[in-house]
Write a protein that holds these residues in place. Structure first.
Motif, short mmCIF file in Angstrom:
data_model
loop_
_atom_site.label_atom_id
_atom_site.label_comp_id
_atom_site.label_asym_id
_atom_site.label_seq_id
_atom_site.Cartn_x
_atom_site.Cartn_y
_atom_site.Cartn_z
N VAL A 1 2.39 -0.54 -6.12
CA VAL A 1 1.98 0.26 -4.97
C VAL A 1 0.53 0.67 -5.18
N SER A 2 -0.33 0.25 -4.29
CA SER A 2 -1.75 0.58 -4.41
C SER A 2 -2.06 1.85 -3.62
N SER A 3 -3.04 2.58 -4.12
CA SER A 3 -3.41 3.86 -3.45
C SER A 3 -4.47 3.65 -2.41
N GLN B 1 0.83 -1.20 0.00
CA GLN B 1 0.00 0.00 0.00
C GLN B 1 0.87 1.26 0.00
#
Length: 127
Positions: A125-127, A13
């Motif tokens: 990478v997730s928001s 994340q």
């Protein structure tokens, strides 16, 4: 010939951390400066970080300064990239590469001149 194998990528994340490793085999690893590069879908491969043969000198692309740290252990033939405060725009396939040089202090930010490349490790990478 130098063989490079990257590891440590994954899904994280935003704001999280990852540590990438590059393991080398073959010719004397300490004869090479090492760089990390990344390539996002539809974009050109770009420089991320580099470290000299001695490990004394490093350089980073502006977008990762203060967040990423490159280091090396010549005794273990490894180079690491510690990535912190990750952002979605850091999402890419990350490659390590070796640059032959007689200078123990040279760092190389241009991908031209890097002669050995690994296969890459994916960082998402997730928001």
């Amino acid at each position: 010939q130098v063989q490079l194998v990257e590891s440590g990528g994954g899904l994280v994340q935003a704001g999280g951390s990852l540590r990438l490793s590059c393991a080398a085999s073959g010719r004397t690893f300490s004869n090479y400066a090492v760089g990390w590069f990344r390539q996002a879908p539809g974009k050109e491969r770009e420089f991320v970080a580099t470290i000299s043969r001695s490990g004394t000198n490093t350089d980073y692309v502006d977008s990762v300064k203060g967040r990423f740290t490159i280091s090396r252990d010549n005794g273990k033939n490894t180079v690491s990239l510690q990535m912190s405060s990750l952002k979605p725009e850091d999402t890419a396939l990350y490659y390590c590469a070796a640059y032959p040089t007689t200078s123990i202090e040279k760092v190389a930010t241009d991908l031209n001149g890097y002669v050995y490349w690994g296969q890459g490790t994916q960082v998402t990478v997730s928001s």
